[in-house]
Design a protein around this motif. Structure first.
Motif, PDB file in Angstrom:
ATOM      1  N   PRO A  79      -7.661 -38.105 -29.210  1.00 27.66           N
ATOM      2  CA  PRO A  79      -8.423 -38.697 -30.015  1.00 27.66           C
ATOM      3  C   PRO A  79      -8.643 -40.142 -28.905  1.00 27.66           C
ATOM      4  CG  PRO A  79      -6.150 -38.898 -30.807  1.00 27.66           C
ATOM      5  CD  PRO A  79      -6.091 -37.909 -30.063  1.00 27.66           C
ATOM      6  N   GLY A  80     -10.055 -40.495 -29.559  1.00 29.59           N
ATOM      7  CA  GLY A  80     -10.739 -41.256 -27.971  1.00 29.59           C
ATOM      8  C   GLY A  80     -11.859 -41.998 -28.440  1.00 29.59           C
ATOM      9  N   PRO A  81     -12.538 -42.753 -28.406  1.00 25.40           N
ATOM     10  CA  PRO A  81     -13.704 -43.241 -28.066  1.00 25.40           C
ATOM     11  C   PRO A  81     -15.382 -42.411 -28.660  1.00 25.40           C
ATOM     12  CG  PRO A  81     -13.684 -44.251 -26.648  1.00 25.40           C
ATOM     13  CD  PRO A  81     -11.863 -43.284 -26.052  1.00 25.40           C
ATOM     14  N   LEU A  82     -15.030 -41.161 -28.259  1.00 24.59           N
ATOM     15  CA  LEU A  82     -16.756 -40.179 -28.095  1.00 24.59           C
ATOM     16  C   LEU A  82     -16.437 -38.825 -29.681  1.00 24.59           C
ATOM     17  CD1 LEU A  82     -17.732 -38.701 -25.471  1.00 24.59           C
ATOM     18  CD2 LEU A  82     -16.279 -36.532 -26.614  1.00 24.59           C
ATOM     19  N   ILE A 105     -19.660 -36.182 -35.294  1.00 31.33           N
ATOM     20  CA  ILE A 105     -17.842 -36.039 -35.669  1.00 31.33           C
ATOM     21  C   ILE A 105     -16.846 -37.254 -34.583  1.00 31.33           C
ATOM     22  CG2 ILE A 105     -15.882 -35.055 -36.434  1.00 31.33           C
ATOM     23  CD1 ILE A 105     -18.049 -32.965 -36.746  1.00 31.33           C
ATOM     24  N   ARG A 106     -15.681 -37.328 -35.154  1.00 30.08           N
ATOM     25  CA  ARG A 106     -15.288 -38.000 -33.498  1.00 30.08           C
ATOM     26  C   ARG A 106     -13.457 -38.308 -34.393  1.00 30.08           C
ATOM     27  NH1 ARG A 106     -13.057 -43.047 -31.950  1.00 30.08           N
ATOM     28  NH2 ARG A 106     -13.500 -44.453 -33.022  1.00 30.08           N
ATOM     29  N   ILE A 107     -12.181 -38.361 -33.725  1.00 30.89           N
ATOM     30  CA  ILE A 107     -10.951 -38.686 -34.292  1.00 30.89           C
ATOM     31  C   ILE A 107     -11.171 -39.339 -33.697  1.00 30.89           C
ATOM     32  CG2 ILE A 107      -8.307 -37.572 -34.102  1.00 30.89           C
ATOM     33  CD1 ILE A 107      -9.903 -34.445 -33.295  1.00 30.89           C
ATOM     34  N   PRO A 108     -10.334 -40.777 -34.905  1.00 29.79           N
ATOM     35  CA  PRO A 108     -10.339 -42.500 -33.613  1.00 29.79           C
ATOM     36  C   PRO A 108      -8.900 -41.860 -33.409  1.00 29.79           C
ATOM     37  CG  PRO A 108      -9.853 -42.433 -36.243  1.00 29.79           C
ATOM     38  CD  PRO A 108     -10.799 -41.238 -35.739  1.00 29.79           C
ATOM     39  N   SER A 109      -8.344 -43.043 -32.382  1.00 25.92           N
ATOM     40  CA  SER A 109      -6.514 -42.756 -31.839  1.00 25.92           C
ATOM     41  C   SER A 109      -6.230 -44.138 -32.383  1.00 25.92           C
ATOM     42  CB  SER A 109      -7.018 -43.017 -30.407  1.00 25.92           C
ATOM     43  OG  SER A 109      -7.406 -44.395 -30.144  1.00 25.92           O
ATOM     44  N   HIS A 110      -6.576 -45.170 -32.941  1.00 24.96           N
ATOM     45  CA  HIS A 110      -6.092 -46.109 -33.839  1.00 24.96           C
ATOM     46  C   HIS A 110      -4.899 -45.421 -34.893  1.00 24.96           C
ATOM     47  CE1 HIS A 110      -4.973 -50.347 -35.741  1.00 24.96           C
ATOM     48  NE2 HIS A 110      -5.764 -50.362 -34.963  1.00 24.96           N
ATOM     49  N   PRO A 111      -3.843 -45.721 -34.583  1.00 24.16           N
ATOM     50  CA  PRO A 111      -2.748 -44.688 -35.344  1.00 24.16           C
ATOM     51  C   PRO A 111      -3.015 -45.843 -37.048  1.00 24.16           C
ATOM     52  CG  PRO A 111      -1.565 -47.033 -33.999  1.00 24.16           C
ATOM     53  CD  PRO A 111      -3.412 -46.627 -33.953  1.00 24.16           C
TER      54      PRO A 111
END
Ligand code: AMP
Ligand code: MG
Length: 322
Positions: A79-82, A105-111
């Motif tokens: 997860p991250g800002p990509l 598409i992205r997977i964010p890292s914020h819980p």
């Protein structure tokens, strides 16, 4: 969180924190729900939205193919800002891709974002939670000020870690192309892929590097922009900035300087941001919100240096003046 997930599943809008900026979320599989995003933001239909997912398996169900470059970048950065632009599957409604045949598409890292995605158990389409052309939000308060009456719920996860929007990379072609720079730089991505990564040519305008202070034309093509006019400046231009402040007593001038950089006297307020890309990005939008909310009529911004690590920040500043 359970309530927020239920609202998403019901087709309503929920603003939520991510590590980049706050997102305005809706069920990405529900065209009516996504239409509410466009209506709330006043966003034109030609501008596609990014789809957030909790894991790579979910991302793959939204795409027709999964290039090797996508695997590498997802493995290293999610997860991250990509954000990866990929060929879209039929699961993605046209309104999400603005009629195109790709999906971002992205997977964010914020819980909190991950928790919302898992609880709602649907992909969530989410552009930044601000009105079209206004400054992106990096706190729940920014969202409340701009869109408070247009969302069913705002999840407050505190200030965003990164502070500018994700790096958007198109991996559908023969070479990876950065469509929007961000905190993950071209150098970093190129290192991860072991090949060059192109920058869409108009993503950054390096010709402004040595430009004299310019008054923004204030036209409708501005993005991420405060209401005030914006000048870009360098320490060399300090006398001219000082003259501008002294010359017009009716102007309320805000200065956005870099630590150790320009220091004008007589400005309504001068804010300093760190001299590192990460620190600067984290504080940029909050500083612009502050100067804008204090009614500054002119914001003078000291332009950070050129170089890949500053590309994301410089892109957002340049857009604030167009
Ligand atoms: P925002 O959601 O406000 O951060 O803006 C989303 C941005 O992501 C858009 O302005 C595009 O630059 C980019 N984007 C989203 N979807 C696509 C896509 N399918 N193809 C290319 N760029 C996209
Ligand atoms: Mg936006």
């Amino acid at each position: 969180m359970a309530q927020a997930a239920a609202l998403i599943r019901r087709g309503e809008l929920v603003a939520f924190p991510t590590e980049t900026v706050y997102g305005l979320g809706a069920n990405a599989l529900d065209p009516d729900a996504v239409a509410r995003i466009y209506a709330a933001k006043g966003r034109p239909a030609w501008n596609p939205v990014i789809v957030h997912v909790a894991d790579v398996a979910a991302a793959k169900t939204l795409t027709r193919s999964w290039p090797e470059r996508a695997s590498r970048l997802a493995e290293a950065c999610w997860p991250g800002p990509l954000t990866l632009v990929l060929p879209k599957s039929d699961a993605i409604p046209d309104i999400v891709s603005a009629g195109g045949d790709t999906v971002a598409i992205r997977i964010p890292s914020h819980p909190a974002a991950l928790s919302l995605l898992r609880s709602a158990d649907v992909p969530i389409a989410a552009p930044s939670a601000n009105r079209f052309t206004q400054i992106s939000p990096t706190t729940a308060q920014h969202v409340a000020m701009g869109l408070g009456d247009r969302v069913s719920m705002i999840l407050d996860g505190g200030p965003c870690e990164i502070g500018i929007e994700s790096t958007v990379v198109d991996v559908t072609g023969n070479e990876a192309v950065i469509l929007r720079p961000g905190q993950l730089s071209a150098d970093t991505l190129s290192h991860l892929l072991g090949e060059r990564v192109l920058m869409r040519s108009h993503a950054l305008d390096h010709t402004l590097e040595h430009a004299a202070p310019q008054r923004s034309p204030g036209n409708a093509t501005r993005h991420y922009a405060p209401r005030a006019d914006v000048w870009l400046t360098s320490p060399d231009d300090l006398p001219e900035v000082q003259r501008a402040i002294n010359a017009d007593s009716t102007a309320r001038v805000g200065v956005l300087a870099i630590d150790g950089g320009i220091d004008a006297t007589g400005a309504h307020r001068t804010l300093h941001l760190p001299a590192t890309p990460g620190g600067y990005a984290r504080g940029l939008y909050a500083a612009l919100h502050t100067l804008d909310n204090e009614g500054c009529t002119l914001i003078v911004i000291q332009l950070p240096p050129a170089g890949a690590s500053w590309d994301g920040v410089r892109d957002r500043i340049l857009r604030a003046t167009r």
